[in-house]
Scaffold this motif. Structure first.
Motif, PDB file in Angstrom:
ATOM      1  N   THR A  75      -1.933  -0.383  -8.971  1.00 23.68           N
ATOM      2  CA  THR A  75      -3.072  -1.356  -7.314  1.00 23.68           C
ATOM      3  C   THR A  75      -1.808  -2.188  -6.402  1.00 23.68           C
ATOM      4  O   THR A  75      -1.044  -2.626  -7.095  1.00 23.68           O
ATOM      5  N   GLY A 113       1.252   3.819  -3.223  1.00 21.68           N
ATOM      6  CA  GLY A 113       0.896   5.173  -2.602  1.00 21.68           C
ATOM      7  C   GLY A 113       1.706   5.925  -2.582  1.00 21.68           C
ATOM      8  O   GLY A 113       1.898   7.167  -2.648  1.00 21.68           O
ATOM      9  N   PRO A 132       1.505   9.504  -8.936  1.00 18.94           N
ATOM     10  CA  PRO A 132       2.189   8.173  -8.064  1.00 18.94           C
ATOM     11  C   PRO A 132       3.382   8.062  -9.054  1.00 18.94           C
ATOM     12  O   PRO A 132       3.921   8.260 -10.476  1.00 18.94           O
ATOM     13  N   HIS A 134       4.045   9.528  -4.535  1.00 21.52           N
ATOM     14  CA  HIS A 134       4.522   9.919  -5.293  1.00 21.52           C
ATOM     15  C   HIS A 134       5.528  10.570  -5.745  1.00 21.52           C
ATOM     16  O   HIS A 134       6.742  10.631  -4.718  1.00 21.52           O
ATOM     17  N   SER A 157       1.307  -1.534   0.315  1.00 22.17           N
ATOM     18  CA  SER A 157      -0.104  -0.226   0.179  1.00 22.17           C
ATOM     19  C   SER A 157       0.824   1.548   0.007  1.00 22.17           C
ATOM     20  O   SER A 157       0.564   2.142  -0.841  1.00 22.17           O
ATOM     21  N   GLU A 158       2.114   1.172   0.921  1.00 21.28           N
ATOM     22  CA  GLU A 158       2.894   2.971   0.137  1.00 21.28           C
ATOM     23  C   GLU A 158       3.437   2.549  -0.454  1.00 21.28           C
ATOM     24  O   GLU A 158       3.643   3.809  -1.271  1.00 21.28           O
ATOM     25  N   SER A 212      -0.010   4.958   6.375  1.00 22.98           N
ATOM     26  CA  SER A 212       0.898   3.682   6.230  1.00 22.98           C
ATOM     27  C   SER A 212       0.100   2.987   7.368  1.00 22.98           C
ATOM     28  O   SER A 212      -1.221   3.724   7.976  1.00 22.98           O
TER      29      SER A 212
END
Length: 324
Positions: A247, A171, A231, A173, A167-168, A191
């Motif tokens: 994803t 996420g 991203p 950018h 997920s980090e 997080s």
């Protein structure tokens, strides 16, 4: 009754407009008290419990201790201890939020839960760690000269060196990364262990091996992909067009596929293999526990211990040096 019902006034005419507005804001804060993933899991768990209770003519809220005992006994036939524990936590939270005493805290439920854990075991089956030598093997097999190979190298190296969760990674950018004379600094805005958004800075120093250098792999990727904002890790179509962000599921599949390419069993590896690989390698290299925790952002040392113990199994081993 839902878990926000205690903030619902019995009669809106009984309270002032100001208090009604405060109630509305408080309900929003309560709704945001858990991450979206946690809320989805809890919502699904509660729905399953309600449906099971209804099918056996039991009340779900409030539930009798006997009801919960029967439920977890049924779950113990097919579910892992960690799954049952989460479902019990869901039942407990629903009861306490609704103003009822949680059945999970009764001696009966606690006793049955202890016995159930002894029977099914509480060992967590995590993904295998990707050690540094394996990471290098994987990267060597990436398609050179192709954009997807450049991206996957950066994804694997940065995920491994930063001990990042999937997920980090998705996420992350460009605006969250800054370069210094010593390497990269990644700012994680939020997080799994930082739901309030306090943020963490993770340092990625230059690597001695160009193949696994986080800084070089990052610069090669953003330069090749022409990424200047948004991203960092993105989808690539078959014509090598750079699309939107990856994803979390994509990260898992990429790691599994890359491992399979070098003969590693893809069933035993996943996105978490990068994080656990860093922990294991750092422990074997003699890094102190507090140093590893600083990089991994672990809140408790016991969460880290399973990696350290596994990495040090052959250190000062009694079966070594005895003439085998």
């Amino acid at each position: 009754m839902n878990n926000l019902s205690w903030l619902q006034p019995q009669d809106s005419n009984e309270v002032s407009t100001e208090v009604q507005e405060l109630q509305h804001e408080a309900r929003e804060y309560l709704a945001n008290s858990k991450s979206s993933n946690t809320k989805r899991a809890y919502g699904s768990d509660w729905k399953q419990f309600e449906e099971w209770c209804a099918s056996h003519a039991f009340a779900s809220l409030p539930a009798e201790p006997d009801t919960l005992v029967y439920y977890i006994t049924m779950l113990g036939k097919t579910k892992k201890a960690s799954t049952i524990k989460r479902k019990m936590a869901t039942v407990s939270q629903r009861h306490e939020t609704a103003g009822y005493k949680s059945p999970t805290k009764t001696p009966l439920v606690r006793g049955v839960w202890e016995g159930l854990q002894r029977k099914i075991g509480i060992k967590e089956e995590g993904r295998e760690a990707i050690w540094l030598y394996e990471l290098r093997q994987v990267i060597k097999e990436l398609p050179h000269g192709k954009l997807i190979g450049v991206r996957n190298r950066a994804l694997l190296v940065i995920g491994w060196a930063g001990a990042l969760r999937r997920s980090e990674l998705v996420g992350l950018h460009i605006e969250d990364i800054s370069k210094t004379r010593d390497g990269l600094i990644i700012h994680l805005n939020q997080s799994k262990t930082d739901q309030k958004g306090e943020g963490h800075d993770v340092a990625l120093p230059f690597g001695s091996n160009p193949l696994t250098c986080p800084v070089r792999s990052f610069e090669d990727w953003i330069s090749a992909a022409g990424i200047t904002e948004g991203p960092v890790f993105r989808r690539i179509d078959r014509h090598e067009n750079v699309m939107g962000g990856l994803t979390a599921q994509s990260v898992r599949l990429i790691v599994k596929k890359c491992c399979e390419e070098v003969g590693l069993d893809p069933k035993r590896y996943g996105a978490h293999s990068l994080r656990s690989g860093f922990c294991s390698q750092a422990a074997r290299a003699g890094k102190a526990e507090h140093q590893i925790m600083k990089q991994t952002r672990h809140k408790r040392s016991d969460s880290l211990q399973r990696y350290i113990k596994k990495a040090n199994l052959f250190e000062d081993n009694a079966a070594s040096g005895i003439g085998l």
